[in-house]
Design an enzyme around this catalytic site. Structure first.
Site: not given
Ligand code: UDP
Length: 484
Positions: A20, A124, A348, A350, A365, A368, A370, A373, A390
């Site tokens: 978030h 939020d 990472a 990402q 997973h 949203w 991910s 992106e 998800q």
């Molecule tokens: N992310 C990242 N590196 C990681 C894991 C996650 O940069 O190793 C970032 C990813 O790019 C995304 C966010 O963390 O912007 C995760 O949000 P998402 O809604 O996908 O999943 P959540 O963690 O909320 O389940």
């Protein structure tokens, strides 16, 4: 000063989990790029998720974002020790209690709004109590949704029509009603909170969210119109709320530094990561990451490792596991896959990884952030939903956009158990389907088209760019009316 030329000041108040905080930080940057003063509110335990990113935006993009830190003490808010942090609270099954306890900072919020007299509060959905405060200060409260339009619609239709009640077992399929696509689900993929009588905290919270939504000025969605036009229209019509789609918000991060310093610092140096990619062919590497919060067990990691090795694919795999969990890799795995695979233990970069031309598929997973992106990077996906919304994002990717294959998870679960294990053969099949043959190539082509659409939407004149302009104009005119 002419009110039309006054610099707007927007306060952004994210829920304190990375999924978030990261997109709201991007939203703040988008506003700052348009010369809106943006201030993010957070609490001291979560401030580090913003500080480096804010410094970097200033350094490389000359963007000035403000950070306002409030005090939050778990004990004083009636929570057990350590619960200042949402992730900790959720891990210990105290999510709803944490959400309610966040009201502890309402007094600080009121004092702050009184002091700075901003023009808008973007919060939020999990902070419904902010609606009353915004009304008190006569400023628009806008909800920032970190989910897709499709999942907002699907969730609402399933909640209202309760078609899962008509099926005789957990694995009998039902269709989501009233939507233009034929989307099948099984009952076990729906959150048990929605199916069963929920506990009183969740019920109270749901009714607060509904009421606060009706009291709010509108919603911002991290999506773009061309991605899900049917659902953007459906949402606005059905909910009767104003909605602005301004995504993909991650596209505001143009420099490598910004991409790397989003959320927390990456556990692997970006140069190391990029050098590793150098020797890889275009679209040949599989990226695997389950976001920031989903729990993956050691036996499940083991199955993934075996599948990766027997598929022979190159991979980059993000693993968050406790050091004590020794059994998560087959013996000798890292030696045998040296050069073919890279394991990142922790966090990472990402965005940087997804955008690299060597990436051929993303095992996700379906959080949203991910998912969008991955869409924005033009990468086909293996979808592996676990909980939250998800499963809806999976359907969007596999059945509507047709840029992904499902690994076949049937059960929504906050804590998947040994019975929910996805077996190595199934994973290997999905890895092959997403990378080999004509169907994979078609998915890749569609994914590329979506990438182009995403970039167009945020370019000047594009749908997201224009919606952000419309939002800013509306806030300016609201301010003008207030001052007259
Ligand atoms: N992310 C990242 N590196 C990681 C894991 C996650 O940069 O190793 C970032 C990813 O790019 C995304 C966010 O963390 O912007 C995760 O949000 P998402 O809604 O996908 O999943 P959540 O963690 O909320 O389940």
């Amino acid at each position: 000063m002419d009110p039309q030329h006054h610099q707007l000041h927007v306060i952004l108040f994210p829920f304190p989990t990375l999924g978030h905080m990261i997109p709201l930080l991007d939203m703040a940057k988008l506003l700052a790029i348009r010369n809106v003063k943006a201030t993010i509110i957070t609490t001291s335990v979560n401030a580090s998720a913003f500080t480096k990113a804010i410094e970097t935006s200033h350094k490389v993009g000359n963007l000035k974002l403000n950070l306002e830190i409030f005090k939050f003490s778990a004990e004083e808010a009636g929570l057990p020790e350590g619960c200042d942090n949402a992730e900790f609270a959720m891990k210990h099954g105290l999510g709803p209690q944490f959400v309610l306890a966040a009201q502890f900072i309402s007094e600080q919020l009121e004092q702050y709004l009184d002091k700075v007299q901003p023009d808008c509060l973007v919060t939020d959905v999990n902070f419904p109590w902010t609606a009353e405060i915004a009304t008190k200060f006569d400023i628009p409260r806008i909800i920032f949704y970190v989910v897709s339009y499709f999942s907002l619609c699907a969730h609402k239709l399933i909640r209202v029509h309760r078609l899962f009640k008509d099926v005789s077992s957990d694995d009998e399929t039902f269709f989501i009603p009233l939507i233009p696509h034929e989307i099948k689900m099984v009952r076990s993929q729906i959150s048990p909170d929605l199916i069963n009588n929920k506990d009183s905290i969740s019920k109270m919270f749901d009714s607060q969210i509904k009421k606060s939504g009706d009291q709010s000025y509108g919603v911002i969605v991290n999506s773009f119109y061309e991605l899900e036009p049917d659902y953007a229209n459906f949402f606005k019509k059905e909910m009767g709320w104003k909605a602005w789609h301004v995504g993909p918000v991650s596209l505001c991060n143009r420099s490598t530094e910004e991409k790397v310093l989003r959320g927390i610092s990456a556990s692997m140096n970006e140069h190391e990561c990029l050098t590793w990619f150098d020797s890889k062919k275009s679209a040949s590497v599989i990226y695997i990451c389950f976001g920031s919060i989903v729990p993956i067990t050691a036996p499940q990691f083991y199955e993934i490792a075996v599948a990766l090795e027997s598929s022979g694919k190159d991979f980059i795999w993000v693993v968050r596991i406790s050091e004590n969990d020794e059994e998560w890799l087959p013996p000798g795995f890292e030696q045998r896959t040296e050069g073919k695979g890279l394991i990142i233990r922790g966090w990472a970069p990402q965005l940087l990884i997804l955008e690299h031309k060597a990436i051929g598929a993303f095992v996700t997973h379906c959080g949203w952030n991910s998912a969008i992106e991955g869409i924005t990077a033009g990468v086909p996906m293996v979808t592996w939903p676990v909980f939250a919304e998800q499963f809806y994002n999976e359907k969007l990717v596999t059945d509507i956009l047709k840029t992904g294959v499902s690994v076949g998870v049937k059960k929504w679960s906050r804590m998947p158990s040994a019975d929910d294990l996805i077996k190595r053969e199934v994973i290997e099949t999905a890895l092959r389907e997403i990378t080999e043959g004509d169907t994979a190539e078609e998915m890749r082509q569609r994914a590329k088209q979506l990438k182009d659409m995403a970039w167009k939407s945020v370019a000047e004149g594009g749908s997201s760019y224009s919606d952000l302009t419309a939002l800013i104009d509306e806030l300016k005119s609201h301010r003008t009316q207030k001052r007259v």
